[in-house]
Design an enzyme around this catalytic site. Structure first.
Site, short mmCIF file in Angstrom:
data_model
loop_
_atom_site.label_atom_id
_atom_site.label_comp_id
_atom_site.label_asym_id
_atom_site.label_seq_id
_atom_site.Cartn_x
_atom_site.Cartn_y
_atom_site.Cartn_z
N GLY A 181 -9.07 -6.74 31.31
CA GLY A 181 -10.57 -6.41 32.20
C GLY A 181 -10.68 -7.22 33.64
O GLY A 181 -11.60 -7.28 34.09
N TYR A 185 -8.14 -3.73 37.91
CA TYR A 185 -7.69 -2.64 37.24
C TYR A 185 -8.87 -1.91 36.57
O TYR A 185 -9.79 -1.91 36.91
CB TYR A 185 -6.45 -2.87 36.24
CG TYR A 185 -5.41 -3.63 37.01
CD1 TYR A 185 -4.73 -3.31 37.82
CD2 TYR A 185 -5.38 -4.99 37.09
CE1 TYR A 185 -3.76 -3.66 38.70
CE2 TYR A 185 -4.50 -5.77 37.94
CZ TYR A 185 -3.44 -5.01 38.50
OH TYR A 185 -2.62 -5.45 39.39
N ARG A 228 -9.96 -10.01 28.45
CA ARG A 228 -9.69 -10.82 29.68
C ARG A 228 -10.54 -10.33 30.93
O ARG A 228 -10.41 -9.21 31.31
CB ARG A 228 -8.01 -10.97 30.03
CG ARG A 228 -8.13 -11.82 31.30
CD ARG A 228 -6.38 -12.13 31.56
NE ARG A 228 -6.11 -13.42 31.96
CZ ARG A 228 -5.21 -13.72 32.67
NH1 ARG A 228 -4.30 -13.06 33.45
NH2 ARG A 228 -5.06 -15.16 32.84
#
Ligand SMILES: Cc1cc2nc3c(=O)[nH]c(=O)nc-3n(C[C@H](O)[C@H](O)[C@H](O)COP(=O)(O)O)c2cc1C
Length: 358
Positions: A181, A185, A228
């Protein structure tokens, strides 16, 4: 000056859902050495990961969970049996060498190009392109294109793709899954003001990340699921107004789910680690992102002050396959080289010497 006694990086970690022999984890690093046509990991990748099995935990390079999520040439996937078989060779080798490995699931969303997707358009929360910079393709660097805004059903498919890839990861022998995360992206696009201007249910910018985590946790168990995040990271045109408020909501929603860990990259002005640590009752993995590789002293300070339970090194693990042994021996560290970072063969990949090799 170093304090006397053993480095906290070498202490075992026994968390609610994670037991590690030391606290020096290897951060996820894309190295672009899978077979480009199939996304199947190659033999040299087995060697690379097995060399680094002394890490408390290895987090794999980013792996696409959906064909539209591929981030570059040579990036591996986890969507079909051949890819699962390729990863199984890697997880077996890491386990045989005494290590533990999580798969990082990485859907790039708009940070992509039709050349990487067999001519298909990249997808994103909204039809807004990354405005500057280039994406690396097999034909060289290309400008970003305007992505297609995902329909509600495509969002559902992307969530299900993460769950399916997580099941594949477990089937391939991974000890768990870290959902990416971070860094601009797909999940970070949904979290941002600049890339998500939707007016439907996903105008709630935290919602997609929570749905992906919930779907993966339902598929493989919360104790094998990690996330993450890199709050206030501004790469790739990401703008997050009021990151504290947004990430408080995200973290408060996920806290109590019993996840394996939350991985926080400190990379913006917002002091994410210090601010989020008190809100997270589970295991916290910390990383720092800056121009210089995160170093030993910084990692030890983070552990000693309780900002994180485990520290994830990127570039230092790239260049030092036996990083924990080097820390234990107070030995000099290899510096990362410029060559072979993304793609290529053995050079700059599996040729960094360990202490044992002299
Ligand atoms: C070559 C390279 C590839 C990377 N690929 C990824 C990736 O696939 N997923 C991810 O979340 N972070 C990725 N990162 C970021 C690292 O995980 C880490 O956060 C960053 O390098 C800062 O840590 P360091 O200073 O210890 O290197 C990459 C970094 C490097 C150097």
């Amino acid at each position: 000056m170093r304090t006397t006694g053993q480095s906290p990086l070498l202490e075992p970690y026994h968390g609610p859902a994670l037991r590690l022999p030391n606290r020096a984890a290897m951060a996820p690093m894309t190295r672009s050495r899978a077979d480009d046509a199939t996304g199947v990991p190659t033999a040299i990748m087995t060697r690379y990961y097995a060399q680094r099995a002394a890490a408390g935990l290895i987090v794999s390079e980013g792996i696409w969970p959906h064909r539209l999520g591929k981030g570059g040439p040579g990036v591996p996937g986890l969507t079909d049996p051949a890819q699962v078989e390729g990863w199984r060779r890697i997880t077996r080798a890491v386990h045989a060498a005494g290590g533990r490995i999580f798969a990082q699931l990485w859907h790039v969303g708009r940070v992509c190009h039709p050349d990487l997707l067999g001519g298909e358009e990249p997808v994103a929360p909204s039809a807004i392109a990354v405005s500057h910079g280039f994406i690396h393709t097999a034909a060289g660097p290309k400008e970003y294109v305007r992505p297609r805004a995902m329909s509600a059903s495509e969002i559902g498919q992307a969530i299900e793709a993460h769950a399916a890839a997580a099941r594949n990861a477990v089937d391939a022998g991974f000890d768990g899954v870290e959902i990416n995360g971070a860094y601009g992206y797909l999940l970070a696009q949904f979290l941002s003001d600049s890339a998500n201007v939707r007016t439907d249910a996903h105008a709630d910018r935290v919602r997609f990340a929570v749905e992906v985590v919930e779907a993966v946790a339902a598929a493989i168990g919360a104790d094998r699921t990690a996330l993450r995040i890199s709050p206030d990271n501004r790469l790739l045109d990401i703008v997050e107004t009021d990151p504290a408020r947004r990430y408080h909501r995200l973290v408060d929603t996920l806290d109590g789910m019993g996840l394996a860990y939350l991985h926080v990259v400190q990379s913006g002005e917002y002091p994410a680690l210090a601010d989020l640590r008190p809100r997270w009752r589970g295991t916290l993995v910390g990383s720092y992102d800056g121009p210089e590789p995160g170093g030993r002293e910084q990692a030890e300070r983070v552990l000693r002050t309780g900002l994180a339970d485990v520290y994830a090194f990127g570039r230092l693990f790239l260049a030092n396959p036996d990083l924990p042994q080097r820390i234990a021996a107070d030995a000099a560290l290899n510096a990362p080289r410029e060559t072979g970072i993304y793609g290529g063969g053995a050079e700059g990949y599996v040729d960094y010497p360990s202490l044992a090799a002299g």
